[in-house]
Write a protein that holds these residues in place. Structure first.
Motif, short mmCIF file in Angstrom:
data_model
loop_
_atom_site.label_atom_id
_atom_site.label_comp_id
_atom_site.label_asym_id
_atom_site.label_seq_id
_atom_site.Cartn_x
_atom_site.Cartn_y
_atom_site.Cartn_z
N SER A 352 -1.09 11.73 -0.37
CA SER A 352 -1.49 12.43 0.86
C SER A 352 -2.83 11.94 1.39
CB SER A 352 -1.55 13.94 0.59
OG SER A 352 -2.51 14.23 -0.41
N GLU A 353 -3.63 11.28 0.57
CA GLU A 353 -4.93 10.78 1.00
C GLU A 353 -4.87 9.35 1.53
OE1 GLU A 353 -7.56 11.27 -2.28
OE2 GLU A 353 -7.34 13.45 -2.35
N MET A 354 -3.66 8.79 1.59
CA MET A 354 -3.49 7.44 2.10
C MET A 354 -2.95 7.51 3.53
SD MET A 354 -1.76 5.77 -1.31
CE MET A 354 -2.50 6.05 -2.93
N GLY A 355 -2.62 6.36 4.09
CA GLY A 355 -2.04 6.33 5.43
C GLY A 355 -2.72 5.32 6.33
N GLY A 356 -1.98 4.86 7.32
CA GLY A 356 -2.54 3.97 8.33
C GLY A 356 -2.79 2.54 7.88
N ILE A 357 -2.23 2.15 6.74
CA ILE A 357 -2.49 0.81 6.23
C ILE A 357 -1.81 -0.25 7.11
CG2 ILE A 357 -2.11 -0.74 4.25
CD1 ILE A 357 -2.40 1.69 2.42
N ARG A 358 -0.67 0.08 7.67
CA ARG A 358 0.08 -0.89 8.47
C ARG A 358 -0.76 -1.45 9.62
NH1 ARG A 358 2.76 -0.72 13.19
NH2 ARG A 358 4.50 -2.19 13.51
N SER A 359 -1.52 -0.60 10.27
CA SER A 359 -2.30 -1.05 11.42
C SER A 359 -3.49 -1.92 11.02
CB SER A 359 -2.81 0.16 12.21
OG SER A 359 -3.65 0.97 11.40
N GLN A 360 -3.90 -1.82 9.76
CA GLN A 360 -5.07 -2.58 9.29
C GLN A 360 -4.68 -3.83 8.51
OE1 GLN A 360 -8.46 -0.01 7.87
NE2 GLN A 360 -6.84 1.55 7.79
N SER A 361 -3.52 -3.80 7.84
CA SER A 361 -3.10 -4.94 7.01
C SER A 361 -1.59 -5.13 7.11
CB SER A 361 -3.53 -4.72 5.55
OG SER A 361 -3.17 -5.84 4.76
N PRO A 362 -1.12 -5.72 8.21
CA PRO A 362 0.33 -5.92 8.37
C PRO A 362 0.93 -6.84 7.31
CG PRO A 362 -0.91 -7.04 10.10
CD PRO A 362 -1.88 -6.16 9.38
N LYS A 363 0.17 -7.81 6.80
CA LYS A 363 0.69 -8.72 5.77
C LYS A 363 1.01 -7.96 4.49
CE LYS A 363 -1.89 -12.75 7.47
NZ LYS A 363 -2.96 -13.73 7.14
N PHE A 364 0.06 -7.13 4.05
CA PHE A 364 0.27 -6.34 2.84
C PHE A 364 1.42 -5.36 3.05
CE2 PHE A 364 -0.72 -2.35 0.53
CZ PHE A 364 -0.50 -2.81 -0.76
#
Length: 479
Positions: A352-364
């Motif tokens: 629940s404390e994660m999220g939004g990684i796609r917009s910052q690291s599309p490769k990962f």
């Protein structure tokens, strides 16, 4: 090539890593692990050329114990899994700093030495020694370099150690009894024993306790999730990627051929236990808030299906189990490494404390998505080949086994995609998610490449393991 040289190289590597000091330890460990991988490939080439890959020497005269190592296609497949994942696991750890790094990396190589020895051993006592030796390094890795509260970690790790050791003692008693009957513990001599149905049942159950705890199979799984969560990610990778495969391999190599009557008589019971693990692991994974615990219960579900496939006593079941063992090894290492990459940036494992990684690291995000899809057996990935073969073998025994076993795909797709949605999509976490480093990206790319290559072209592994499995099946069906 003498097969014992591979074990010697791992042992020498462990000592050299310790002596290299903290600054050079990781690089020395990586060098030796890559050298051992090269040796494994050379062994494979010798085997494919028709050479006998074995080393047998009298070790103890009384009792009659031999230092016997032997590699067939099945052993080589598991050896290659071990020697391929070990450098990947070491390389993946380069983004972390460890106190007393020389001991940490030396223990990794020593554990690889013990696990490789378990897959190669052809004498019961030697096999038992390697089996137990593998427990020592992971105990210290999890205890000294683990995460979370120290007391909770100690409780979880000590429980795992005692639980596993206690189960293995039953296997030792079984070997002592088998020695009394055969006068030797060489695996070929044990295969020739003509045991009564009652003897086979007790031998089968003694082995089962050791293997069910190590794999783990429900209800012997209670140590797993907590240890996976508390161990450092490297330790979790070693446990889930390689060590649990020791139990699954041993079912096929030792338990089923030595006690085939018991395996046939109680086949439905042990298949049912495996499938119960599939359903239980999947349902509990749905409720997890910690990413590592979710992956731990997901692993429990997958290995339950592998065990069910092995207990079908069919060629498809055994072959599917081995294929899925190898595929699961790479996928689960990749998933735990992805969780570690997130932890390095967000300092949390709470979903629940994660999220939004796609917009910052599309490769990962792309690589993580591939691992998630491989985990749920998307066609064209390695896991699909293994799971489909296992489910097909279950359908040959009883169609309901295949239907219930197939829940691992349905439930797995639900909780893995739900996890992906919470972790990768949604609102951006306040902390910045830096793009993957060269080290992280290369590790992920190698794992993804293996999953796609063998998903599209599994023939090399199938050709390698099938003759060995046919021999084991012949031994199982001799009665």
């Amino acid at each position: 090539m003498n097969v014992s040289l591979l074990l010697i190289l791992l042992l020498v590597g462990a000592f050299a890593t310790y002596l290299a000091g903290d600054k050079l330890a990781s690089k020395v460990a990586l060098f030796f692990s890559l050298a051992v991988l090269g040796c494994s490939i050379v062994l494979l080439n010798h085997f494919n050329a028709g050479e006998n890959i074995s080393f047998i020497n009298q070790w103890i005269s009384q009792p009659n114990i031999s230092f016997a190592l032997q590699a067939d296609g099945l052993s080589l497949a598991m050896l290659l899994l071990t020697t391929a994942l070990t450098p990947l696991i070491i390389f993946s750890s380069f983004g972390n700093e460890y106190k007393n790094a020389k001991s940490f990396y030396a223990l990794i190589l020593f554990m690889a030495f013990a696990m490789a020895g378990t897959f190669l051993a052809a004498d019961g006592l030697l096999y038992y020694i390697f089996w137990e030796l593998s427990l020592i390094p992971i105990y210290f890795i999890a205890l000294l370099w683990g995460n979370g509260d120290a007391e909770e970690r100690k409780t979880a790790v000590v429980k795992f150690f005692i639980y596993t050791l206690a189960g293995s003692l039953f296997m030792l008693v079984a070997f002592i009894y088998l020695y009394q009957r055969a006068g030797s513990l060489l695996i070929d001599d044990l295969y020739k024993l003509d045991l009564t149905a009652s003897e086979q049942l007790w031998i089968f159950l003694a082995f089962f306790l050791a293997y069910a705890i190590k794999i783990p199979i429900i209800p012997f799984h209670t140590w797993q999730a907590k240890v996976y969560q508390k161990a450092p990610t490297v330790g979790t990778m070693l446990l889930s990627g390689i060590m649990l495969k020791m139990g699954l391999y041993s079912v096929i190599r030792w338990q089923l051929p030595i006690a085939p009557l018991a395996a046939k008589q109680y086949m439905f019971v042990f298949i049912a236990l495996g499938i119960a693990g599939v359903i239980y692991g999947s349902i509990v994974a749905l409720r997890q808030k910690d990413l590592k615990k979710l992956l731990a219960y997901s692993s429990l579900a997958h290995v339950g299906l592998i065990a069910a496939g092995a207990y079908t006593l069919t060629l498809d079941g055994l072959r599917g189990a081995v294929l899925q063992m190898i595929a699961h090894g790479f996928v689960v290492v990749g998933l735990f490494f992805a969780a570690e990459i997130i932890f390095r940036r967000y300092d949390t494992r709470t979903i629940s404390e994660m999220g939004g990684i796609r917009s910052q690291s599309p490769k990962f995000t792309s690589m993580f998505m591939i691992l998630v899809l491989a985990s749920v057996a998307l066609p064209s990935t390695f896991n699909f080949v293994g799971e489909f073969t296992v489910l097909y073998s279950l359908s040959q025994i009883n169609i309901w086994f295949a239907i219930l076993g197939g829940t691992t795909i349905i439930l797995g797709a639900y909780y893995m995609l739900k996890m992906f949605q919470h972790v990768m999509l949604g609102e951006t976490n306040k902390k910045i998610f830096a793009d993957v480093t060269l080290n992280e990206g290369l590790t992920m790319v190698i794992i993804v490449a293996v999953l796609f290559f063998f998903g599209m072209y599994p023939k090399p592994i199938i050709d390698l393991i099938t003759p060995s499995l046919e021999n084991i099946l012949t031994q199982i069906n001799r009665n």
